[in-house]
Scaffold this motif. Sequence first.
Motif, short mmCIF file in Angstrom:
data_model
loop_
_atom_site.label_atom_id
_atom_site.label_comp_id
_atom_site.label_asym_id
_atom_site.label_seq_id
_atom_site.Cartn_x
_atom_site.Cartn_y
_atom_site.Cartn_z
N GLU A 261 -26.24 -3.41 12.78
CA GLU A 261 -26.58 -4.33 13.87
C GLU A 261 -28.08 -4.45 14.09
OE1 GLU A 261 -26.40 -4.28 18.77
OE2 GLU A 261 -25.04 -3.00 17.61
N LEU A 262 -28.78 -3.31 14.11
CA LEU A 262 -30.20 -3.32 14.48
C LEU A 262 -31.14 -3.45 13.28
CD1 LEU A 262 -30.24 -0.58 17.28
CD2 LEU A 262 -29.89 -3.05 17.48
N GLY A 263 -30.71 -3.02 12.10
CA GLY A 263 -31.48 -3.28 10.89
C GLY A 263 -32.45 -2.21 10.43
N ALA A 264 -32.73 -1.19 11.24
CA ALA A 264 -33.65 -0.13 10.81
C ALA A 264 -32.96 0.76 9.77
CB ALA A 264 -34.12 0.70 12.00
N PRO A 265 -33.61 1.07 8.66
CA PRO A 265 -32.97 1.84 7.58
C PRO A 265 -32.54 3.23 8.02
CG PRO A 265 -34.99 0.81 6.82
CD PRO A 265 -34.97 0.64 8.30
N VAL A 266 -31.47 3.71 7.40
CA VAL A 266 -30.97 5.06 7.59
C VAL A 266 -31.01 5.76 6.23
CG1 VAL A 266 -28.95 6.47 8.12
CG2 VAL A 266 -29.48 4.49 9.53
N VAL A 267 -31.62 6.96 6.19
CA VAL A 267 -31.62 7.77 4.97
C VAL A 267 -30.92 9.09 5.31
CG1 VAL A 267 -32.99 8.85 3.17
CG2 VAL A 267 -33.79 6.73 4.22
N ALA A 268 -29.66 9.20 4.90
CA ALA A 268 -28.89 10.42 5.18
C ALA A 268 -29.27 11.50 4.17
CB ALA A 268 -27.40 10.12 5.09
N THR A 269 -29.51 12.71 4.67
CA THR A 269 -29.98 13.77 3.80
C THR A 269 -28.88 14.70 3.32
OG1 THR A 269 -30.45 15.21 5.69
CG2 THR A 269 -32.23 13.77 4.93
N GLN A 270 -27.85 14.95 4.12
CA GLN A 270 -26.82 15.94 3.74
C GLN A 270 -25.40 15.40 3.85
OE1 GLN A 270 -27.21 19.23 2.59
NE2 GLN A 270 -29.30 18.52 2.29
N ALA A 271 -25.17 14.34 4.58
CA ALA A 271 -23.82 13.80 4.73
C ALA A 271 -23.31 13.30 3.38
CB ALA A 271 -23.81 12.69 5.77
N SER A 272 -22.11 13.73 2.99
CA SER A 272 -21.66 13.46 1.62
C SER A 272 -20.44 12.55 1.53
CB SER A 272 -21.32 14.79 0.92
OG SER A 272 -20.26 15.45 1.59
N ALA A 273 -19.90 12.09 2.63
CA ALA A 273 -18.73 11.20 2.57
C ALA A 273 -19.07 9.95 1.77
CB ALA A 273 -18.28 10.82 3.97
N ALA A 274 -18.22 9.62 0.81
CA ALA A 274 -18.50 8.48 -0.06
C ALA A 274 -18.54 7.17 0.71
CB ALA A 274 -17.44 8.40 -1.16
N ASP A 275 -17.80 7.08 1.81
CA ASP A 275 -17.74 5.83 2.57
C ASP A 275 -19.09 5.44 3.18
OD1 ASP A 275 -15.10 5.49 1.99
OD2 ASP A 275 -14.35 6.33 3.88
N ILE A 276 -20.02 6.37 3.28
CA ILE A 276 -21.32 6.06 3.88
C ILE A 276 -22.03 4.98 3.07
CG2 ILE A 276 -23.62 6.98 4.38
CD1 ILE A 276 -22.22 9.66 5.04
N THR A 277 -22.18 5.20 1.79
CA THR A 277 -22.84 4.20 0.95
C THR A 277 -21.86 3.20 0.34
OG1 THR A 277 -22.88 5.96 -0.71
CG2 THR A 277 -24.95 5.44 0.38
N LYS A 278 -20.57 3.55 0.35
CA LYS A 278 -19.57 2.59 -0.11
C LYS A 278 -19.51 1.40 0.84
CE LYS A 278 -15.79 4.32 -1.81
NZ LYS A 278 -14.42 4.94 -1.88
N SER A 279 -20.02 1.58 2.04
CA SER A 279 -20.04 0.48 3.01
C SER A 279 -20.80 -0.73 2.46
CB SER A 279 -20.69 0.94 4.32
OG SER A 279 -22.07 1.24 4.12
N GLY A 280 -21.78 -0.46 1.61
CA GLY A 280 -22.57 -1.55 1.04
C GLY A 280 -23.62 -2.12 1.98
N TYR B 4 -26.51 15.15 9.01
CA TYR B 4 -25.84 16.27 8.38
C TYR B 4 -24.33 16.08 8.35
CZ TYR B 4 -24.28 21.05 7.45
OH TYR B 4 -23.67 22.15 6.91
N HIS B 5 -23.77 15.66 9.48
CA HIS B 5 -22.32 15.47 9.58
C HIS B 5 -21.94 14.06 9.16
CE1 HIS B 5 -21.84 19.30 11.67
NE2 HIS B 5 -22.87 18.97 12.42
N SER B 6 -21.00 13.96 8.24
CA SER B 6 -20.58 12.65 7.74
C SER B 6 -20.04 11.77 8.86
CB SER B 6 -19.52 12.81 6.65
OG SER B 6 -20.06 13.39 5.49
N SER B 7 -19.27 12.34 9.78
CA SER B 7 -18.69 11.56 10.87
C SER B 7 -19.78 10.92 11.72
CB SER B 7 -17.80 12.45 11.74
OG SER B 7 -16.72 12.98 11.00
N VAL B 8 -20.86 11.65 11.94
CA VAL B 8 -21.97 11.13 12.75
C VAL B 8 -22.66 9.99 12.01
CG1 VAL B 8 -24.17 11.70 13.83
CG2 VAL B 8 -22.30 13.34 13.89
N VAL B 9 -22.91 10.18 10.73
CA VAL B 9 -23.61 9.15 9.96
C VAL B 9 -22.76 7.89 9.84
CG1 VAL B 9 -24.66 8.60 7.74
CG2 VAL B 9 -24.95 10.88 8.71
N LEU B 10 -21.45 8.04 9.68
CA LEU B 10 -20.58 6.88 9.61
C LEU B 10 -20.63 6.05 10.89
CD1 LEU B 10 -17.52 8.44 7.76
CD2 LEU B 10 -18.90 6.52 6.95
N ALA B 11 -20.76 6.72 12.04
CA ALA B 11 -20.92 6.00 13.31
C ALA B 11 -22.31 5.40 13.42
CB ALA B 11 -20.65 6.95 14.48
#
Length: 221
Positions: A151-170, A137-144
């Motif tokens: 590092e670990l490789g398990a997928p993350v599917v963020a549902t509400q976090a909207s910071a563009a940097d989350i997926t801009k990370s590539g 939910y919180h962008s700061s949490v998802v970015l961390a």
Amino acid sequence: MKRFTRCLVAVFMIATVLLTACTGGTQPAPEQPAAAQPTQPAQAATQPPATEPASKDPVYIGALLPLSEPGAPQAGQLILRGIELGAEYVNTVMGGSVDGRPVEIVVEDDKGTPEVGASGYRRLVQEKGVIGVTGGYHSSVVLAEIEVAKELGAPVVATQASAADITKSGYPQVFRTHLIDPVRAIALVDFAKSQGFQRVAYIADNTDFGVGLAAAVEAEA
């Protein structure tokens, strides 16, 4: 199951042919080469059903959410209800996951804190054995969180976090279902312009979400 049924029918037919050959008398029949080829039926009879799942153990999926303060527990509870409904649909309507195994949700409280979220993701993957993590939910949490996912490789599917940097990370492990801040900014500014507003004040909290959305609104204006 269809493939299993076909295998079962094939085994039954092969057994019938072999039984008939064994009870048909002792007269030689060299002109019937089919009776002298037991190798292929015997091999088919020993093959296990290809579609039967090796195990009915659950498939574990992590739900990493703010379920207590200083996070937003009301939002976390709503997201968790949606995740649980999704798991129920997969298990009842779809008959389980792709190999028939049931889906089970493992819940972690990130408390709306980046450090807790990052350690929660690590615990879900390394200790609880989840194949992926959703919520967020919180962008700061998802970015961390996504730094540990890298590092670990398990997928993350963020549902509400909207910071563009989350997926801009590539990062190939990172996905989202929510609009990014620049898209939301376009909607906000377009609405203000449609109402004829000349000056607009925007109040945001000092988080990755608030700062990111404020910057996007200013850039769009």
